[in-house]
Write an enzyme that holds these catalytic residues in place. Sequence first.
Site, PDB file in Angstrom:
ATOM      1  N   ALA A   2      -7.052  18.100   3.718  1.00 23.58           N
ATOM      2  CA  ALA A   2      -6.379  18.279   5.014  1.00 23.58           C
ATOM      3  C   ALA A   2      -5.722  19.660   5.108  1.00 23.58           C
ATOM      4  CB  ALA A   2      -5.324  17.197   5.188  1.00 23.58           C
ATOM      5  N   ILE A  22       0.827  -1.211   0.000  1.00 25.30           N
ATOM      6  CA  ILE A  22       0.000   0.000   0.000  1.00 25.30           C
ATOM      7  C   ILE A  22       0.862   1.262   0.000  1.00 25.30           C
ATOM      8  CG2 ILE A  22      -1.970  -1.109   1.144  1.00 25.30           C
ATOM      9  CD1 ILE A  22      -1.095   0.448   3.733  1.00 25.30           C
ATOM     10  N   ASP A  23       2.164   1.113   0.315  1.00 26.37           N
ATOM     11  CA  ASP A  23       3.022   2.286   0.524  1.00 26.37           C
ATOM     12  C   ASP A  23       3.411   3.051  -0.742  1.00 26.37           C
ATOM     13  OD1 ASP A  23       3.000   1.682   3.180  1.00 26.37           O
ATOM     14  OD2 ASP A  23       4.984   0.767   3.221  1.00 26.37           O
ATOM     15  N   ARG A  31      -7.845  15.935  18.919  1.00 27.83           N
ATOM     16  CA  ARG A  31      -8.019  14.496  19.108  1.00 27.83           C
ATOM     17  C   ARG A  31      -7.121  13.768  18.104  1.00 27.83           C
ATOM     18  NH1 ARG A  31     -10.285  16.067  22.959  1.00 27.83           N
ATOM     19  NH2 ARG A  31     -12.317  15.481  23.798  1.00 27.83           N
ATOM     20  N   SER A  44     -12.239  24.128  12.876  1.00 30.52           N
ATOM     21  CA  SER A  44     -11.926  22.696  12.917  1.00 30.52           C
ATOM     22  C   SER A  44     -10.899  22.406  11.818  1.00 30.52           C
ATOM     23  CB  SER A  44     -13.187  21.862  12.679  1.00 30.52           C
ATOM     24  OG  SER A  44     -13.663  22.098  11.367  1.00 30.52           O
ATOM     25  N   ARG A  53      -4.935  -1.649   5.194  1.00 31.27           N
ATOM     26  CA  ARG A  53      -4.393  -2.758   4.408  1.00 31.27           C
ATOM     27  C   ARG A  53      -5.476  -3.715   3.916  1.00 31.27           C
ATOM     28  NH1 ARG A  53       0.992  -3.993   7.002  1.00 31.27           N
ATOM     29  NH2 ARG A  53       0.236  -6.098   7.295  1.00 31.27           N
TER      30      ARG A  53
HETATM   31  O1  F6P Z   1       4.805  -2.018   4.205  1.00 23.47           O
HETATM   32  C1  F6P Z   1       3.461  -1.892   4.381  1.00 23.47           C
HETATM   33  C2  F6P Z   1       3.105  -1.463   5.773  1.00 23.47           C
HETATM   34  O2  F6P Z   1       1.711  -1.450   5.819  1.00 23.47           O
HETATM   35  C3  F6P Z   1       3.696  -0.133   6.264  1.00 23.47           C
HETATM   36  O3  F6P Z   1       3.018   0.988   5.782  1.00 23.47           O
HETATM   37  C4  F6P Z   1       3.603  -0.295   7.755  1.00 23.47           C
HETATM   38  O4  F6P Z   1       4.532   0.543   8.392  1.00 23.47           O
HETATM   39  C5  F6P Z   1       3.929  -1.746   7.940  1.00 23.47           C
HETATM   40  O5  F6P Z   1       3.565  -2.393   6.741  1.00 23.47           O
HETATM   41  C6  F6P Z   1       3.273  -2.413   9.124  1.00 23.47           C
HETATM   42  O6  F6P Z   1       3.692  -3.736   9.167  1.00 23.47           O
HETATM   43  P1  F6P Z   1       3.127  -4.866  10.131  1.00 23.47           P
HETATM   44  O7  F6P Z   1       1.771  -5.253   9.624  1.00 23.47           O
HETATM   45  O8  F6P Z   1       4.091  -5.980  10.005  1.00 23.47           O
HETATM   46  O9  F6P Z   1       3.037  -4.274  11.478  1.00 23.47           O
END
Ligand code: F6P
Length: 326
Positions: A190, A130-131, A250, A219, A259
């Site tokens: 944002a 997803i990154d 907050r 806000s 994910r």
């Molecule tokens: O590499 C994808 C990712 O979702 C990152 O954005 C996140 O930092 C990491 O995986 C989290 O990994 P895990 O699910 O192993 O904690």
Amino acid sequence: MTYIQRIGVMTSGGDSPGMNAAIRAVVRTAIFNGLEVFGIYRGYEGMIDDQIEEMFSHSVSNIIQRGGTILKTARSERFKEYEGRLKAYQNLRTHKIDALVAIGGNGTFTGASIFEKEFNFPIIGLPGTIDNDLYGTDSTIGYDTAINTVVEAADKIRDTATSHERLFFIEVMGRDAGFIALRSGIACGAEFILVPETTTYIDNLARLLRHDWRKNKTSGIVIVAEGDDMGGAIEVAKKMKERVPEIEARVTILGHVQRGGSPSAFDRVLASSLGYHAVKGLLEEQHGVMTGIINKEVVYTPFEKAIKHYKDINTDMLEMSRILAL
Ligand code: F6P
């Protein structure tokens, strides 16, 4: 004529929506081309533990719309050691697998690159994370869906932020890269977007927020990438509370919700074409490379370059987002 007759396919590292669509494309393209396909479960872990099973066309029925990965996934410590990789190689040879399609991100391709050289074993990669932090493709599989998930959540937060006249710090994923933060931040309007690629000046942020509130805001939303140099959203909110106590704030950490979920149409099409072109690439003797799409063209980028060559974040867009939120 290529010597490849039997391929393995696996997903590895953090899962991403669209991985199933990619597996489907790999399996069906391979079978169409007369290859036998074996699914390797739990990434490199399953390769070491011999969790390998033959797949057929029906093995991938009804999965294009499903999030996660039917092959499961894992982050493997054992594959970082030579003994683990040797075991994995022996298992592949036992099953007479000649080549591998690896769907994953940075960690997956780091391992693939070492393994390929060590055992002279052909591997082709598909960018599944997803990154979106891989060089050699405009978009990685799952990135678009993750952004849409963030935007949907941020829109809901915007409603309550407006009603209560609060400032929200929303933390999104991205340990080393701010692509999710940047794109979702623009899409949800944002007020500020904090990313690891740029330095966050906390006093400056406090000054700007105070100014916004004095002017017209009641806000707002600050999107914080988890890897921002000031820390995650909790840390940033704490620092802001010390500096701007008059603004009620907050924190929401979206976490792994980003994910999951059914892949967007964009991710399904991307995953399908990348899976198709990965198998075609293997048959044309492409290996040691990641399959990507840049400006609608299929490109194959060496693993080392895909993981090490920095993919720039568009800082103009950061500036744009600030102007549009004024
Ligand atoms: O590499 C994808 C990712 O979702 C990152 O954005 C996140 O930092 C990491 O995986 C989290 O990994 P895990 O699910 O192993 O904690």
